[in-house]
Write an enzyme that holds these catalytic residues in place. Structure first.
Site, PDB file in Angstrom:
ATOM      1  N   HIS A 134       1.209  -1.392  -0.334  1.00 52.86           N
ATOM      2  CA  HIS A 134       0.254   0.014   0.093  1.00 52.86           C
ATOM      3  C   HIS A 134       1.109   1.296   0.088  1.00 52.86           C
ATOM      4  O   HIS A 134       1.546   1.748   0.770  1.00 52.86           O
ATOM      5  CB  HIS A 134      -1.065  -0.299   1.302  1.00 52.86           C
ATOM      6  CG  HIS A 134      -1.738  -1.362   1.241  1.00 52.86           C
ATOM      7  ND1 HIS A 134      -3.147  -1.000   0.827  1.00 52.86           N
ATOM      8  CD2 HIS A 134      -1.823  -2.082   1.537  1.00 52.86           C
ATOM      9  CE1 HIS A 134      -3.754  -2.240   1.068  1.00 52.86           C
ATOM     10  NE2 HIS A 134      -2.626  -3.245   1.792  1.00 52.86           N
ATOM     11  N   LEU A 135       0.567   2.123  -1.338  1.00 55.81           N
ATOM     12  CA  LEU A 135       1.847   3.272  -1.590  1.00 55.81           C
ATOM     13  C   LEU A 135       0.839   4.513  -0.991  1.00 55.81           C
ATOM     14  O   LEU A 135       1.471   5.270  -1.317  1.00 55.81           O
ATOM     15  CB  LEU A 135       2.075   3.254  -3.034  1.00 55.81           C
ATOM     16  CG  LEU A 135       3.571   2.119  -2.855  1.00 55.81           C
ATOM     17  CD1 LEU A 135       4.373   2.157  -4.411  1.00 55.81           C
ATOM     18  CD2 LEU A 135       4.107   1.839  -1.481  1.00 55.81           C
ATOM     19  N   ASP A 192       2.394  -7.060   2.955  1.00 58.34           N
ATOM     20  CA  ASP A 192       0.725  -6.035   2.965  1.00 58.34           C
ATOM     21  C   ASP A 192       1.905  -4.442   3.043  1.00 58.34           C
ATOM     22  O   ASP A 192       0.321  -4.391   4.663  1.00 58.34           O
ATOM     23  CB  ASP A 192      -0.102  -7.238   3.639  1.00 58.34           C
ATOM     24  CG  ASP A 192      -1.317  -6.537   3.979  1.00 58.34           C
ATOM     25  OD1 ASP A 192      -1.957  -5.530   3.272  1.00 58.34           O
ATOM     26  OD2 ASP A 192      -1.819  -6.486   5.023  1.00 58.34           O
TER      27      ASP A 192
END
Length: 395
Positions: free
Chosen positions: A60-61, A280
């Site tokens: 997740h960026l 994750d």
């Protein structure tokens, strides 16, 4: 630019071999025991080990929309420092990556800011609301996979329709399995069971995110074929709910399960049921995580420490071989998702990491380059320190 890496131990299929590596314009042009050439950039890798660049299919960026948590620049820099040469970012941003306009804007940021190769997911449903499918035939030409990660799609009818469409356009469905009507382990494995059945019916390639329960592992093992794959995170492998402390460093989704679940995951990692390790990586701000377990948002970070954790706790303890680690963290993700392979061979793209396997160090979350600092592994002693990551950017 021409770069010469000298005196390193290079991973070649099943073993380390003493080789020099010559990289020219992003490609490996020569591998030999001794290369003597004049160049302005020489890396002396004496005493170091050179492995294929790592690939993380679940990151997740946060950009666009949540740049205070993470950006393409900060997240990809964290990946670089962790030995990753390719990462795949989830679409739960603001706006959600659910149309071509938003996707193209994201790709522009990636081209400008990314330190490693970044592949964006597109959501399965519009705004990740689980109601209406995105334009899969159009978007499938511009992304490598579809996922509503963070939200389990509750409608079986809609999920089957999505899988049938993805089977037609030859794109994977990547699922966060969470049945909102269930509790405890059933919250995950009930939807794992349903999605496996739908995938077999539709002949869609299905990848199951962050498996965390023994029941999910048993279901996957029973029907495993070339279209079914799954991942596990370092935190679910190395922790269980008995170790939870009352702070945000231990809160993630799915939550840490029982010791029996943890043991089942480790066995599945060893026996091949689990295809890959994915972090994750889910950064949040200090205010969102530096609180009690109950008040914290879900998510911990892992890009900068995943290799060292797995090497220390599984390879050095002889639970898995080094070859298996490389399969789990590089070869298998490339194979499952059709990502360019990072094997260190002549004429291949130069995507590899240089690591000191004998270096022991203490994880200090406060020093992470990621904006997110929440980690249950803070202050852990680990082995394997990344020294350099060589990346051929293809964004």
């Amino acid at each position: 630019m021409t770069t010469l890496i000298k005196n390193g131990q290079v991973w070649q299929t099943n073993k380390f071999v003493h080789l020099d590596i010559l990289v020219n314009n992003g490609k490996i042009t020569k591998l030999a025991k001794h290369i003597d050439i004049k160049t302005t950039k020489i890396i002396d890798a004496k005493g170091l080990f050179i492995i294929p660049g790592l690939i993380d299919v679940h990151v997740h960026l946060r950009e666009p929309g949540y740049e205070y948590k993470e950006t393409i620049k900060t997240g990809s820099k964290a990946a670089l420092l962790g030995g990753y040469t390719t990462i795949c970012c989830m679409p739960n941003t603001n706006p959600v990556i659910d149309n071509l306009s938003v996707l193209n804007k994201l790709k522009k940021i990636i081209r400008h800011d990314a330190y490693v190769n970044v592949k964006p997911y597109v959501s399965i449903t519009k705004a990740q609301k689980g109601k209406t499918l995105v334009d899969m035939p159009l978007l499938g030409k511009h992304c490598f996979a579809f996922s509503d990660d963070g939200v389990g799609i509750q409608s079986s009818v809609l999920m089957l329709k999505a899988m049938q469409m993805c089977a037609k356009i030859n794109k994977p469905i990547v699922t966060h399995c969470e049945d909102a009507t269930q509790t405890s382990n059933a919250r995950e494995y009930k939807e794992v069971s349903r999605n496996l059945q739908l995938a077999l019916k539709s002949k869609c390639q299905l990848h199951i995110c962050h498996v965390s329960t023994k029941e999910s592992i048993a279901l996957i093992k029973k029907v495993k074929n070339k279209l079914i794959s799954c991942e596990v995170t370092p935190h679910h492998l190395l922790l269980n709910h008995e170790l939870i402390k009352d702070n945000g460093n231990y809160k993630m989704n799915p939550p840490l399960a029982s010791k029996k679940d943890q043991i089942a995951l480790c066995r599945a990692l060893i026996d091949g049921t689990i295809d890959m390790i994915a972090t994750d990586h889910a950064p949040h701000s200090k205010n969102e995580k530096n609180t009690t377990y109950a008040k914290s948002l879900n998510g911990v970070v892992g890009l900068e420490i995943a290799f060292s954790l797995i090497y220390t706790k599984f390879v050095k303890t002889h639970k898995i071989t080094f070859k298996r680690l490389i399969e789990l963290m590089s070869i298998n993700p490339a194979k499952v998702f059709g990502i360019r392979n990072n094997e260190i061979k002549i004429n291949h793209h130069a995507n590899f990491a240089i690591v000191d396997l004998n270096k022991k160090w203490i994880i200090k979350a406060s020093q992470f380059k990621s904006k997110g600092k929440a980690s249950p592994f803070n202050r852990w002693l680990v082995y394997g320190k990344l020294k350099h990551t060589i990346v051929n950017l293809q964004n």
